[in-house]
Motif scaffolding. Sequence first.
Motif, PDB file in Angstrom:
ATOM      1  N   LEU A   1     -13.040 -38.378  17.565  1.00 10.46           N
ATOM      2  CA  LEU A   1     -12.064 -38.605  18.631  1.00 10.46           C
ATOM      3  C   LEU A   1     -10.962 -37.554  18.655  1.00 10.46           C
ATOM      4  CD1 LEU A   1     -11.512 -42.458  18.279  1.00 10.46           C
ATOM      5  CD2 LEU A   1     -12.707 -41.315  20.130  1.00 10.46           C
ATOM      6  N   LEU A   2     -10.760 -36.835  17.531  1.00  8.30           N
ATOM      7  CA  LEU A   2      -9.567 -35.996  17.399  1.00  8.30           C
ATOM      8  C   LEU A   2      -9.471 -34.933  18.486  1.00  8.30           C
ATOM      9  CD1 LEU A   2      -9.366 -35.517  13.519  1.00  8.30           C
ATOM     10  CD2 LEU A   2      -8.135 -37.140  14.953  1.00  8.30           C
ATOM     11  N   GLU A   3     -10.555 -34.202  18.720  1.00 13.17           N
ATOM     12  CA  GLU A   3     -10.520 -33.137  19.716  1.00 13.17           C
ATOM     13  C   GLU A   3     -10.264 -33.702  21.112  1.00 13.17           C
ATOM     14  OE1 GLU A   3     -13.194 -29.288  21.191  1.00 13.17           O
ATOM     15  OE2 GLU A   3     -14.140 -30.910  20.074  1.00 13.17           O
ATOM     16  N   ALA A   4     -10.894 -34.828  21.423  1.00 14.52           N
ATOM     17  CA  ALA A   4     -10.707 -35.425  22.747  1.00 14.52           C
ATOM     18  C   ALA A   4      -9.278 -35.911  22.932  1.00 14.52           C
ATOM     19  CB  ALA A   4     -11.688 -36.570  22.946  1.00 14.52           C
ATOM     20  N   MET A   5      -8.703 -36.534  21.899  1.00 17.03           N
ATOM     21  CA  MET A   5      -7.360 -37.092  22.010  1.00 17.03           C
ATOM     22  C   MET A   5      -6.295 -36.009  22.145  1.00 17.03           C
ATOM     23  SD  MET A   5      -7.705 -40.134  19.181  1.00 17.03           S
ATOM     24  CE  MET A   5      -5.961 -40.544  19.218  1.00 17.03           C
ATOM     25  N   GLU A   6      -6.494 -34.878  21.488  1.00 13.44           N
ATOM     26  CA  GLU A   6      -5.465 -33.833  21.490  1.00 13.44           C
ATOM     27  C   GLU A   6      -5.705 -32.762  22.538  1.00 13.44           C
ATOM     28  OE1 GLU A   6      -1.961 -31.914  20.164  1.00 13.44           O
ATOM     29  OE2 GLU A   6      -2.766 -33.934  19.862  1.00 13.44           O
ATOM     30  N   GLU A   7      -6.948 -32.284  22.622  1.00 18.27           N
ATOM     31  CA  GLU A   7      -7.243 -31.141  23.490  1.00 18.27           C
ATOM     32  C   GLU A   7      -7.969 -31.521  24.771  1.00 18.27           C
ATOM     33  OE1 GLU A   7      -9.050 -27.966  21.174  1.00 18.27           O
ATOM     34  OE2 GLU A   7      -8.124 -28.791  19.372  1.00 18.27           O
ATOM     35  N   ARG A   8      -8.262 -32.814  24.918  1.00 20.87           N
ATOM     36  CA  ARG A   8      -8.920 -33.343  26.120  1.00 20.87           C
ATOM     37  C   ARG A   8     -10.237 -32.620  26.408  1.00 20.87           C
ATOM     38  NH1 ARG A   8      -5.111 -36.964  28.190  1.00 20.87           N
ATOM     39  NH2 ARG A   8      -3.773 -37.356  26.387  1.00 20.87           N
ATOM     40  N   GLN A   9     -11.014 -32.443  25.345  1.00 24.78           N
ATOM     41  CA  GLN A   9     -12.333 -31.854  25.477  1.00 24.78           C
ATOM     42  C   GLN A   9     -13.170 -32.279  24.271  1.00 24.78           C
ATOM     43  OE1 GLN A   9     -11.373 -27.646  25.440  1.00 24.78           O
ATOM     44  NE2 GLN A   9     -11.742 -27.512  23.236  1.00 24.78           N
ATOM     45  N   VAL A  10     -14.488 -32.132  24.408  1.00 20.23           N
ATOM     46  CA  VAL A  10     -15.406 -32.430  23.318  1.00 20.23           C
ATOM     47  C   VAL A  10     -16.354 -31.250  23.176  1.00 20.23           C
ATOM     48  CG1 VAL A  10     -17.370 -33.869  22.638  1.00 20.23           C
ATOM     49  CG2 VAL A  10     -15.296 -34.945  23.495  1.00 20.23           C
ATOM     50  N   THR A  11     -16.583 -30.813  21.943  1.00 19.06           N
ATOM     51  CA  THR A  11     -17.493 -29.708  21.676  1.00 19.06           C
ATOM     52  C   THR A  11     -18.734 -30.256  20.987  1.00 19.06           C
ATOM     53  OG1 THR A  11     -15.643 -28.168  21.431  1.00 19.06           O
ATOM     54  CG2 THR A  11     -17.774 -27.476  20.559  1.00 19.06           C
ATOM     55  N   VAL A  12     -19.888 -30.056  21.617  1.00 19.72           N
ATOM     56  CA  VAL A  12     -21.168 -30.515  21.084  1.00 19.72           C
ATOM     57  C   VAL A  12     -22.142 -29.346  21.123  1.00 19.72           C
ATOM     58  CG1 VAL A  12     -23.103 -32.103  21.342  1.00 19.72           C
ATOM     59  CG2 VAL A  12     -20.782 -32.884  21.836  1.00 19.72           C
ATOM     60  N   SER A  13     -22.720 -29.028  19.979  1.00 16.42           N
ATOM     61  CA  SER A  13     -23.687 -27.920  19.866  1.00 16.42           C
ATOM     62  C   SER A  13     -23.110 -26.615  20.395  1.00 16.42           C
ATOM     63  CB  SER A  13     -24.987 -28.269  20.610  1.00 16.42           C
ATOM     64  OG  SER A  13     -25.563 -29.440  20.085  1.00 16.42           O
TER      65      SER A  13
END
Length: 326
Positions: free
Chosen positions: A120-132
């Motif tokens: 959740l950390l990246e989504a909560m702070e940077e409003r994005q998700v990195t996958v692969s």
Amino acid sequence: MSSRADIEALEAAIGESIIGQAAVVRRLVIGLLANGNLLIEGLPGLAKTRAIKAMARHLEADFSRIQFTPDLLPSDVTGSDVYHQSEDGPVFRFSPGPLFANLVLADEINRAPAKVQSALLEAMEERQVTVSGKTHPMPDLFMVLATQNPIEQEGTYPLPEAQLDRFIMKVLIDYPSVDDEVEVIRLVRSEEQAAQEKSGHSSAPVQIAQSAIFAARREIAALHVAEPVERYMAELIDATRSPQRLSEDLGRWIELGASPRASLALDRCGRVHAWLNGRDYLDPQDVQAVAPDVLRHRLGLSFAAQGEGINMEAVIEQLLAVVALP
């Protein structure tokens, strides 16, 4: 309808579903307008989930609920690349998880291990998700509302400080009064009767457009903040880092001070509080009103405080008393 009227209608609609928790409803609205994430803590059965669902029901937004359990995987939250067979050959396409919604209810967040919580950390702070190696942005309106039970220990994983700091406020829900509990009984009974009758004459719930939220945020961003009030917020946070300068008791009780995120949270939540009260400037009283919710999950108490039976609320009350107002 003005943005202020829209927000007042939203708050009133949520309040109709949550009896005796006006302060909690106000904090939900503050978190929404401050563009932050909320951690809501309370004993079982105190309407934590109901409050969040009520806000989602009265807002034109996508809502998702994630039930956190020990066997949950990060990909169950963020989504993952899924294999597809196409005419051009095999390809992997990203399948978004339940995190990709406007309002995300992370129910019993402390029941999942650190690997899942860190998703959740990246989504909560940077409003994005990195996958692969690929970055996927979150919606413009995005908010994580997490719940946890303060007394259960078995099968739970305490949230790391890095994640706690990403919640703009930690909101506490307490027991309702006897009169309010009577109203709760009547409200739930009427809802059950309506469900049994399945009447088609029930009015549609109030729904506020996302544009009203963004309009309110623009007005809040334009609020005037005087330099002495800015300094007061900074001095309040600095006092948590060097508490012995102001109070011998605080120096003995506070082991870990707040980060600059706390100053930013005081500013953002304080301005929302001022705007909701009809002011176009930030007053020190607004800062004091939101300070407990902003600080209670960011400070670390010492063993001395725990040994003396001093809780976080008493520490914050003492802190507000010793830092001079501008």
